[in-house]
Design a protein around this motif. Sequence first.
Motif, short mmCIF file in Angstrom:
data_model
loop_
_atom_site.label_atom_id
_atom_site.label_comp_id
_atom_site.label_asym_id
_atom_site.label_seq_id
_atom_site.Cartn_x
_atom_site.Cartn_y
_atom_site.Cartn_z
N ALA A 147 0.84 -1.20 0.00
CA ALA A 147 0.00 0.00 0.00
C ALA A 147 0.87 1.25 0.00
O ALA A 147 1.92 1.29 0.66
N GLY A 148 0.44 2.24 -0.77
CA GLY A 148 1.11 3.53 -0.74
C GLY A 148 2.51 3.53 -1.31
O GLY A 148 3.33 4.36 -0.92
N GLU A 149 2.79 2.62 -2.24
CA GLU A 149 4.13 2.62 -2.84
C GLU A 149 4.22 3.59 -4.02
O GLU A 149 5.02 4.53 -3.97
N PRO A 150 3.40 3.43 -5.07
CA PRO A 150 3.51 4.42 -6.16
C PRO A 150 2.83 5.74 -5.82
O PRO A 150 3.30 6.81 -6.22
N ASP A 151 1.72 5.68 -5.07
CA ASP A 151 0.98 6.88 -4.65
C ASP A 151 0.05 6.47 -3.51
O ASP A 151 0.09 5.34 -3.03
N ALA A 152 -0.80 7.40 -3.09
CA ALA A 152 -1.65 7.16 -1.92
C ALA A 152 -3.01 6.55 -2.26
O ALA A 152 -3.77 6.23 -1.34
N THR A 153 -3.30 6.35 -3.54
CA THR A 153 -4.67 5.98 -3.91
C THR A 153 -5.10 4.60 -3.43
O THR A 153 -6.30 4.34 -3.32
N ASP A 154 -4.16 3.73 -3.14
CA ASP A 154 -4.55 2.38 -2.72
C ASP A 154 -4.50 2.17 -1.21
O ASP A 154 -4.74 1.07 -0.73
N ILE A 155 -4.21 3.22 -0.43
CA ILE A 155 -4.05 3.02 1.01
C ILE A 155 -5.39 2.80 1.70
O ILE A 155 -5.57 1.82 2.44
N HIS A 156 -6.38 3.68 1.48
CA HIS A 156 -7.68 3.46 2.11
C HIS A 156 -8.32 2.15 1.64
O HIS A 156 -8.85 1.39 2.47
N PRO A 157 -8.29 1.83 0.33
CA PRO A 157 -8.82 0.53 -0.09
C PRO A 157 -8.11 -0.65 0.56
O PRO A 157 -8.74 -1.66 0.90
N ALA A 158 -6.80 -0.53 0.78
CA ALA A 158 -6.07 -1.60 1.47
C ALA A 158 -6.53 -1.70 2.92
O ALA A 158 -6.76 -2.80 3.44
N LEU A 159 -6.69 -0.58 3.59
CA LEU A 159 -7.15 -0.60 4.97
C LEU A 159 -8.57 -1.12 5.10
O LEU A 159 -8.93 -1.72 6.11
N ASN A 160 -9.38 -0.92 4.05
CA ASN A 160 -10.74 -1.44 4.07
C ASN A 160 -10.78 -2.97 4.11
O ASN A 160 -11.80 -3.55 4.46
N LEU A 161 -9.66 -3.60 3.73
CA LEU A 161 -9.57 -5.06 3.76
C LEU A 161 -9.17 -5.59 5.14
O LEU A 161 -8.99 -6.80 5.30
N ASP A 162 -9.03 -4.70 6.11
CA ASP A 162 -8.66 -5.09 7.48
C ASP A 162 -7.39 -5.94 7.48
O ASP A 162 -7.36 -7.07 7.98
N PRO A 163 -6.30 -5.39 6.95
CA PRO A 163 -5.06 -6.18 6.85
C PRO A 163 -4.36 -6.35 8.19
O PRO A 163 -4.54 -5.56 9.12
N ASP A 164 -3.54 -7.37 8.25
CA ASP A 164 -2.69 -7.60 9.41
C ASP A 164 -1.32 -6.95 9.23
O ASP A 164 -0.55 -6.85 10.19
N LEU A 165 -1.00 -6.54 8.01
CA LEU A 165 0.28 -5.90 7.71
C LEU A 165 0.15 -5.09 6.43
O LEU A 165 -0.38 -5.59 5.43
N LEU A 166 0.64 -3.86 6.47
CA LEU A 166 0.78 -3.03 5.28
C LEU A 166 2.26 -2.92 4.93
O LEU A 166 3.11 -2.80 5.82
N VAL A 167 2.56 -2.96 3.64
CA VAL A 167 3.96 -2.88 3.20
C VAL A 167 4.17 -1.60 2.41
O VAL A 167 3.41 -1.28 1.49
N HIS A 168 5.20 -0.86 2.79
CA HIS A 168 5.70 0.37 2.15
C HIS A 168 5.13 1.64 2.77
O HIS A 168 5.84 2.35 3.45
N MET A 169 3.92 2.04 2.46
CA MET A 169 3.30 3.27 2.99
C MET A 169 4.17 4.50 2.75
O MET A 169 4.25 5.42 3.57
N VAL A 170 4.82 4.53 1.59
CA VAL A 170 5.69 5.66 1.23
C VAL A 170 4.90 6.97 1.21
O VAL A 170 5.38 8.02 1.65
N HIS A 171 3.67 6.91 0.69
CA HIS A 171 2.89 8.13 0.49
C HIS A 171 1.78 8.29 1.54
O HIS A 171 0.78 8.97 1.29
N ALA A 172 1.99 7.72 2.71
CA ALA A 172 1.00 7.85 3.79
C ALA A 172 0.88 9.31 4.24
O ALA A 172 1.89 9.99 4.47
N GLU A 173 -0.35 9.76 4.36
CA GLU A 173 -0.65 11.11 4.83
C GLU A 173 -1.33 11.03 6.19
O GLU A 173 -1.57 9.94 6.71
#
Length: 338
Positions: free
Chosen positions: A179-205
């Motif tokens: 999530a959040g490697e190329p840009d921030a657009t996939d971070i909220h959709p990734a979090l909506n999946l209730d993940p146990d781990l996010l990888v990268h989060m370069v563009h986390a706001e």
Amino acid sequence: MEELAGTVLVGESFEPIRGRVVLDEGRIEAVEETNTSSTDIVLPAFVNAHTHLGDSVAKEAAVGLSLDEAVAPPNSLKHRRLAAANRSELVTAMRRTLRFMERTGTVSTLDFRESGVVGARALREAARTVTVEPFVFGSGDPSVLEVADGYGASGANDADFADERAAAGEAGVPFAIHAGEPDATDIHPALNLDPDLLVHMVHAEDEHLERVAAESVPVAICPRANTVLGVGRAPVRELLDHTTVALGTDNVMLNPPSMFREMAYTAREFDVTAREVLRMATTAGADIAGLDCGVIAPGRRAALLVVDGDSDNLCGSADPVAAVVRRATGLDVERVVC
């Protein structure tokens, strides 16, 4: 019984004591302060929180390429190389990478393994003759969970992954996602999946950091790979202030999976302390995967790294934690206890 003596980095604070670690049948029996002439430094062995070991068949092949050109599924250079490699080539290449990790102090790696069930089984085969134990995040059809330790998704913009998330939940295994490697657009959709781990989060706001904190989602960061691919710099200080952060080396095709290099780069480039970096390289990854290592304490698994504190490189260092994080290399390793 066996003893390791020297400067021991104890507990989650890595408090240095002069003493010894007593081992019995693969467990830490005791940690004792005592006089010792040993110049060794004893610390937890590393847990690499994010790798792609299949990339071992394409080392340096992606130098100079963009993220999409290098690794994006399904048609990037990486995926073409994986498709072209036969099983023997793939297993041998991954095994040799695991041997390098073994020699440089890594006891486990949280690996995103491509190619579904076949890919997961190939990694299991590669690991049979080494002491590094991969925690396999499988891919493809949810049936991969029959042989994998969890599910690793490429990213929420690539596919829906709802079925895979549900299957991981039913199996009681972790679901991880980029999530959040190329840009921030996939971070909220990734979090909506209730993940146990996010990888990268370069563009986390800020809005993403608040969700991560509220939902207690840990993050694996890979600073060197982000730099090589030119995708930016993760807000490491802010991530640490909000959640558990672990350190990974990412694609073998881009960087060697050396936790020493990753720690030194992170300590140099970000607003973090040496203890925070060492925790990211040991305790955090172990906690994320539920591994009984990453801390030197009685009762814990004896997964330990011994470095020569009097090597030509480390002699004279005033702070053993900083010496391990900022200066040590694989050449300083005396022993890995797994």
